[in-house]
Design an enzyme around this catalytic site. Structure first.
Site, PDB file in Angstrom:
ATOM      1  N   HIS A 362       0.569  -1.027  -0.125  1.00 58.54           N
ATOM      2  CA  HIS A 362      -0.168   0.413  -0.262  1.00 58.54           C
ATOM      3  C   HIS A 362       1.097   1.019   0.085  1.00 58.54           C
ATOM      4  O   HIS A 362       0.595   2.228   0.197  1.00 58.54           O
ATOM      5  CB  HIS A 362      -0.796   0.474   1.276  1.00 58.54           C
ATOM      6  CG  HIS A 362      -1.546  -1.555   1.441  1.00 58.54           C
ATOM      7  ND1 HIS A 362      -3.653  -0.348   0.825  1.00 58.54           N
ATOM      8  CD2 HIS A 362      -1.629  -2.097   1.952  1.00 58.54           C
ATOM      9  CE1 HIS A 362      -4.054  -2.385   1.004  1.00 58.54           C
ATOM     10  NE2 HIS A 362      -3.299  -2.857   1.457  1.00 58.54           N
ATOM     11  N   LYS A 553      -8.540  13.878   4.263  1.00 59.98           N
ATOM     12  CA  LYS A 553      -8.563  11.893   4.645  1.00 59.98           C
ATOM     13  C   LYS A 553      -7.150  12.389   5.616  1.00 59.98           C
ATOM     14  O   LYS A 553      -7.182  13.979   6.263  1.00 59.98           O
ATOM     15  CB  LYS A 553      -7.927  12.682   2.779  1.00 59.98           C
ATOM     16  CG  LYS A 553      -6.965  13.780   2.350  1.00 59.98           C
ATOM     17  CD  LYS A 553      -6.241  13.225   1.073  1.00 59.98           C
ATOM     18  CE  LYS A 553      -7.160  13.700   0.298  1.00 59.98           C
ATOM     19  NZ  LYS A 553      -6.894  12.936  -0.543  1.00 59.98           N
ATOM     20  N   ARG A 554      -6.685  12.045   5.747  1.00 57.74           N
ATOM     21  CA  ARG A 554      -5.422  11.249   6.637  1.00 57.74           C
ATOM     22  C   ARG A 554      -4.942  12.793   6.109  1.00 57.74           C
ATOM     23  O   ARG A 554      -4.526  13.363   5.089  1.00 57.74           O
ATOM     24  CB  ARG A 554      -4.455  10.403   6.577  1.00 57.74           C
ATOM     25  CG  ARG A 554      -4.923   9.435   7.942  1.00 57.74           C
ATOM     26  CD  ARG A 554      -5.505  10.301   9.367  1.00 57.74           C
ATOM     27  NE  ARG A 554      -4.676   9.800   9.845  1.00 57.74           N
ATOM     28  CZ  ARG A 554      -4.228   9.318  10.748  1.00 57.74           C
ATOM     29  NH1 ARG A 554      -4.950   7.654  11.204  1.00 57.74           N
ATOM     30  NH2 ARG A 554      -3.071   9.510  11.410  1.00 57.74           N
ATOM     31  N   LYS A 559       0.342  14.128   0.807  1.00 52.84           N
ATOM     32  CA  LYS A 559      -1.323  14.765   0.100  1.00 52.84           C
ATOM     33  C   LYS A 559      -1.131  16.171   0.172  1.00 52.84           C
ATOM     34  O   LYS A 559      -2.645  16.453  -1.039  1.00 52.84           O
ATOM     35  CB  LYS A 559      -2.150  14.277   1.359  1.00 52.84           C
ATOM     36  CG  LYS A 559      -2.521  12.443   1.064  1.00 52.84           C
ATOM     37  CD  LYS A 559      -3.320  12.436   2.669  1.00 52.84           C
ATOM     38  CE  LYS A 559      -2.720  10.818   3.321  1.00 52.84           C
ATOM     39  NZ  LYS A 559      -4.047   9.470   1.539  1.00 52.84           N
ATOM     40  N   THR A 661      -9.109   6.622  -2.078  1.00 52.73           N
ATOM     41  CA  THR A 661      -9.871   6.370  -2.346  1.00 52.73           C
ATOM     42  C   THR A 661     -10.965   6.390  -1.742  1.00 52.73           C
ATOM     43  O   THR A 661     -13.066   6.497  -2.269  1.00 52.73           O
ATOM     44  CB  THR A 661     -10.151   5.198  -1.285  1.00 52.73           C
ATOM     45  OG1 THR A 661      -9.923   4.693  -0.145  1.00 52.73           O
ATOM     46  CG2 THR A 661      -9.820   3.571  -1.458  1.00 52.73           C
TER      47      THR A 661
END
Ligand code: 26Q
Length: 823
Positions: A362, A553-554, A559, A661
Site C-alpha cells: 500500500h 483524508k489523513r 497529500k 479511495t
C-alpha cells in the site's frame, strides 16, 4: 439439526424481538428505557437474521468444502453497522414500522451508534469495503483482525490545534460482536531455543517460550447485499492465562500477578497510528505477531478438523491475504508450524507456505516501509528469527543460482538490512514468501515493479499483479446518499448496487435537463444538511449555494493539504487587494487527523484553522469565501460530507499516493475531481474523460526527474510568481496567528529551507489554473451538471466488487459458494 423452515420477518416479529431484548437483555421496562437500551435491543434483534444467515452459510460451506481465504489486517474501519445491516437484511421498512408503532424514531437510533474505528485511514477502510464485497460475491472468506479496546483517537480542536482523546467505543458494550471463548487459542512469546534430538537422530530445535497468553475471538457478522451469504470478521482479544497467576499468587505476590495479567491484556489495548517516529513501537510488533499467531492457529484448527495430517492439500483449501506487511510474520509462523510442529521437511513446508501467502503493498514511501530491529525480534520471537534466517539463506541461494555474481542485488533482496543497525525488512519477507504480490492501482504497481520490488519482479515477473482499489457502492452511495441512489434507480433500474458498471447507462442522461435539475437539487439538499452539521460542529454558517470544495483524508505532507491552504490564502489576498474581484463563492471544507507525533502535519491543521478564523470573520470576503475544518474525521463524518461535495481535492505529489479511495467515494457522489496524475486518479481520468476532471501538475515521471536532478529550487518559483509569494509571505510573517511567526515558521522552513520535498511550489501555478477552470465551469450550472453525470457514469469500475473479483481470479483462484437461505 439444521433449522430450515422458511422464516418471514414482519414488523410484528421485529417488535416482539426488540421488546424481548429490552426486557431480558437490558432488564428494563419499555416505559423506563433509554435510547441506548433501544439501540442495543434493535441491533440484537437485527442480529438474529444475520445469525440465521450465517448458519445457512456455514452449512453451504460444509457441503462444498471450498478453499477458504483468510484476509489478515491490523485495521478494519467499519464505522457504523446498523444502517448497512438493515439494508442488507431487507429489514429497513419492517424495523421502521415496528419502531413507529412504539413511538420511536429509527433515524435517532441510527445516529446514536458509535463508529467502530479500528483503523487509521485508507488501508483500514479498504479492508471494510472488501468484506462487504466478499460477502456480496458469496466468497468463502474470513476476516482476521484485533479487537482494540481503543480505536483511532477522537480528535478535538483547541485553539486551532489538534488534541487527541481516547476512543472508548466499547464503553456501552458492542451488540454486533459474538464472544467465542470456545475458539480460544494459545499464543507463545519470548524465551529461547533449545536443540533436542528428533526420532531420526537429527538435531531438532525446540522453542521454549518464556510466556504464553490466550487469544479470544469476537465475531462480527458481515452480510452480503442481495445474497444470503454472511461472512465473519474475527477480532482477537488478548487475555492472560489463569494458572500464571496461581504460580505467582502462591508465592504470595498478588500485585505482581495482577500486573502480569494487565501486561498480557495490554497487547490489544490500542490501535497504533502510523507515526513517523520510533517511539512507543515496542508493543506494535507484539500486536502484529499476536494477530498472525491467532489467525494461523485458527485456520489450522479448522483445516485439521476436516483432514488430519495431509498437509499437501493445504494450498488447495487455504489462502492468506496480507494487508500490507503488518501481518508479514505469517510467512515465518507457517514455516515454524510446518517444520517444528507438523514435522514436514523444510522444502515441503516452503512449497506450501509460498503457495498460500499473498501480499498487498500500500505504500512506496521509504519512511513507511516496516523494518524491525533484530534485538527486538530476537527478544519476542527467538525461533522465528532462526526460521527467517534459514528462509533468507535458501532464498538468496536461489537468487545466486539464477543470477550469479551480483552482490548488490543480493544485498537489496536480503530480508536483513545491515547498515550499522541490523533490521528485518518485512516487505522482503512478504515478497519472498508470497505467491502473488499486488499494488493497489496501475501506476502504483508500475512503480512498485520498477523500484521497491524491482529485483523480485525481474526474477519472478508472474508474481506481480495490479489490482486497482475500489469502494463498496452499498455504503458509499445507496446508504449515504439515498436521494441520489433513488434518482439513479429511477433512470436505470435497481441492479446497479450489485453491478456498478450499469452506471454507464447514465451517460445518456448527461444532457437531460430533468435529470440535471434533479441531480443539482439533490446535491443542494445534501449541502443544506451538511451546512447544518458544520454549524453544529464549528459554529460557522456556510452558504449551500457556494461551491463546496472538499479535502478529506489523513493529514500528510505528501497529500498536500498545504497546497490547498496556499490557494485559499492567494484568493484571500486577491480580495484584500481588489475587494470587487470576481470570484465564484466557495466554501473550503477540510477534515483530517494527524498522527499524534507528526509535527508538520499538526502545524498544517493549525494553519488551516488560522486561515478559517481570519477569513470567516472578514466582512470584505463575506458571501464569497468560507473555510471550515471539521473535527474528528471518521467514517460517519465522511458519510455526511461526501454526498455534499462539489469539488474533490486529490492533489498529492504524483507518484506518492498509492491509490486513494476517497477520490472514488467523492466522484461516485457527484463531485468533480481536481487532482494530479497520481494513484487511481489516472484510471479515473480514463473512465471519466478529461473534459470532466481538472487535472494539473507534474507527472510521476517529472517528479522523479526533478527530484533526481538535484536542481529543484523552490526559490525560483517564489521569485517568479507574485501570487505564490504573497501567499507564502503570510506564512512567513505569521499574519494569521496574531503576528507570531514562530507558530507556522516550520511550515515556511519546510518549503523554503528544507527543499520542499513534496514540490508544493512547483505545482502551485498549475493548481491555481485548474482551480480557475473548476470555478468557471461551476458558474455554468448545466455544463457542470452534465459533467457531474458523466463523472458518475464512469465510476462503475471503481466498485470494490470489481477489485474482489480480480483478487478471486488473479490471486486466490476462489470460486463462489452460493447459499440457499430462506430468510
Ligand atoms: C505501521 C507501523 C507501525 C504503526 C502503524 C503503521 C501503519 C499503519 C497504517 C502504516 C501504514 C498505515 C496505513 C496506510 C494506508 O492507509 N495506506 C493507504 O492505503 C489505501 C488503500 O490501499 C490507499 O488508497 C492509499 O493511497 C494509501 O495511502
Amino acid at each position: 439439526m439444521a433449522v430450515s423452515s422458511s422464516f418471514l420477518v414482519t414488523p410484528d416479529s421485529v417488535r416482539a424481538s426488540f421488546l424481548h431484548y429490552l426486557r431480558f437483555q437490558r432488564g428494563v421496562e419499555f416505559e423506563r428505557s433509554s435510547r441506548l437500551d433501544h439501540l442495543t435491543s434493535l441491533c440484537l434483534a437485527v442480529r438474529e437474521t444475520l445469525v440465521n444467515r450465517r448458519l445457512d452459510t456455514q452449512r453451504a460451506w460444509r457441503r462444498a468444502q471450498p478453499k477458504i481465504v483468510n484476509y489478515l489486517s491490523m485495521e478494519y474501519m467499519i464505522g457504523r453497522l446498523l444502517r448497512n445491516n438493515l439494508i442488507a437484511t431487507e429489514l429497513f421498512e419492517p424495523v421502521q414500522e415496528a419502531l413507529g408503532s412504539l413511538g420511536l424514531s429509527l433515524d435517532e437510533l441510527l445516529d446514536a451508534e458509535d463508529d467502530a474505528g479500528l483503523g487509521n485511514g485508507g488501508l483500514g477502510r479498504l479492508a471494510a469495503c472488501f468484506l462487504d464485497s466478499m460477502a456480496t460475491l458469496d466468497l468463502p472468506v474470513y476476516g482476521y483482525g484485533l479487537r482494540y479496546d481503543y480505536g483511532i483517537f477522537r480528535q478535538k480542536i483547541r485553539d486551532g490545534w489538534q488534541e487527541e482523546v481516547p476512543d472508548t467505543w466499547l464503553k456501552n458494550g458492542y451488540p454486533w460482536e459474538i464472544h467465542r471463548p470456545d475458539l480460544t487459542v494459545q499464543v507463545f512469546m519470548g524465551g529461547h531455543v533449545d536443540w533436542g534430538v528428533a526420532a531420526n537422530g537429527e538435531h531438532q530445535p525446540r522453542w521454549l517460550p518464556a510466556r504464553h497468553l490466550f487469544g479470544v475471538p469476537y465475531d462480527v457478522l458481515i452480510p452480503g447485499f442481495g445474497t444470503k451469504t454472511v461472512i465473519v470478521l474475527r477480532l482477537w482479544r488478548a487475555e492472560a492465562p489463569e494458572e500464571f497467576d496461581f504460580e505467582i499468587f502462591s508465592r504470595g505476590d498478588y500485585l505482581r500477578a495482577v500486573e502480569q495479567r494487565e501486561r498480557a491484556a495490554a497487547i490489544t489495548r490500542v490501535l497504533y497510528p502510523p507515526d513517523d517516529t520510533e517511539a512507543g513501537r515496542e508493543l506494535r510488533l507484539t500486536q502484529e505477531y499476536f494477530l498472525v499467531a491467532c489467525a494461523v492457529r485458527d485456520v489450522i484448527n479448522r483445516f485439521e478438523r476436516h483432514r488430519d495430517g495431509d498437509w499437501s492439500s493445504f494450498p488447495a483449501k487455504v489462502a492468506f491475504q496480507l494487508n500490507d506487511t503488518h501481518p508479514a510474520l505469517t510467512v515465518a509462523e507457517l514455516m515454524r508450524f510446518f517444520v517444528d510442529e507438523a514435522g514436514l521437511p523444510w522444502a515441503k513446508a516452503w512449497e506450501i507456505t509460498t503457495g498460500v501467502c499473498n501480499y498487498t503493498n500500500h505504500t512506496l514511501l521509504p519512511e513507511a516501509l516496516e523494518t524491525w530491529p533484530a534485538e527486538q525480534m530476537q527478544r519476542l520471537l527467538p525461533r522465528h528469527v532462526q526460521v527467517i534466517h534459514e528462509i533468507n539463506r535458501r532464498f538468496l541461494d536461489e537468487v545466486r543460482l539464477r543470477v550469479p555474481g551480483e552482490a548488490d542485488r543480493i544485498g537489496r533482496m536480503s530480508i536483513f538490512q545491515d547498515n550499522g543497525d541490523y533490521r528485518f525488512r518485512m516487505a522482503n519477507l512478504a515478497m519472498a514468501g508470497s505467491r502473488r504480490v499486488n499494488g493497489v492501482a496501475r501506476l502504483h504497481t508500475d512503480l512498485l515493479r520498477r523500484h521497491l520490488a524491482r529485483d523480485f519482479a525481474e526474477l519472478w515477473p508472474e508474481k506481480f499483479v495490479s489490482i486497482t482499489n475500489g469502494i463498496t457502492p452499498r455504503r458509499w452511495l445507496l446508504a449515504c446518499n439515498p436521494a441520489l441512489a433513488e434518482a439513479i434507480t429511477r433512470r436505470i433500474g435497481d441492479s446497479w448496487p450489485r453491478d456498478l458498471d450499469r452506471l454507464e447507462q447514465l451517460r445518456a442522461f448527461a444532457e437531460d435537463s430533468d435529470f440535471q435539475d434533479e441531480v443539482l437539487a439533490i446535491k443542494h439538499a445534501n449541502k443544506v444538511a451538511l451546512a447544518g452539521t458544520i454549524r453544529e460542529l464549528t459554529g460557522v454558517d456556510v452558504d449551500p449555494a457556494s461551491l463546496f470544495d472538499v479535502q478529506v483524508k489523513r493529514l500528510h505532507e505528501y497529500k498536500r493539504q498545504l497546497l490547498n491552504a496556499l490557494h485559499i490564502i492567494a484568493l484571500y489576498n486577491r480580495l484584500q487587494i481588489d475587494p470587487n474581484a470576481e470570484l465564484t463563492p466557495r466554501t473550503f471544507i477540510f477534515a483530517a487527523k494527524a498522527a499524534p507525533a507528526y509535527h508538520m502535519a499538526k502545524r498544517v491543521i493549525r494553519l488551516i484553522n488560522a486561515i478559517a478564523d481570519t477569513v470567516n470573520r472578514d466582512p470584505v470576503v463575506a458571501g464569497r469565501l468560507k473555510v471550515v475544518f471539521l473535527p474528528d474525521y471518521r467514517v460517519t463524518l465522511a458519510e455526511k460530507i461526501i454526498p455534499a461535495a462539489d469539488l474533490s481535492e486529490q492533489i498529492s505529489t504524483a507518484g506518492l499516493e498509492a491509490s486513494g479511495t476517497g477520490n472514488m467515494k467523492l466522484a461516485l457522489n457527484g463531485a468533480l475531481t481536481i487532482g494530479t496524475l497520481d494513484g487511481a486518479n489516472v484510471e479515473m481520468l480514463e473512465a471519466i474523460g478529461a473534459e470532466n476532471m481538472f487535472i494539473f501538475g507534474l507527472t510521476a515521471e517529472e517528479v522523479a526527474e526533478l527530484r533526481a536532478s538535484g536542481r529543484y529550487n523552490p526559490w525560483e518559483y517564489y521569485e517568479a510568481d507574485p501570487d505564490l509569494r504573497g501567499a507564502l509571505e503570510v506564512l512567513h510573517r505569521g499574519a494569521l496567528v496574531g503576528g507570531d511567526p514562530g507558530v507556522l515558521h516550520d511550515l515556511w522552513a519546510s518549503l523554503m529551507h528544507h527543499g520542499d520535498r513534496y514540490l508544493v511550489l512547483a505545482d502551485f501555478r498549475p493548481y491555481l489554473e485548474a482551480q480557475r477552470r473548476a470555478a468557471a465551469l461551476y458558474r455554468h450550472r448545466r455544463a457542470w451538471a452534465a459533467a457531474v453525470i458523466r463523472n458518475i457514469a464512469g465510476m462503475g469500475r471503481f466498485s470494490s466488487d470489481r477489485s474482489i473479483r480480480e483478487y478471486a481470479s488473479l490471486v486466490w483462484d476462489l470460486p463462489a459458494v452460493p447459499v440457499n437461505g430462506t430468510r
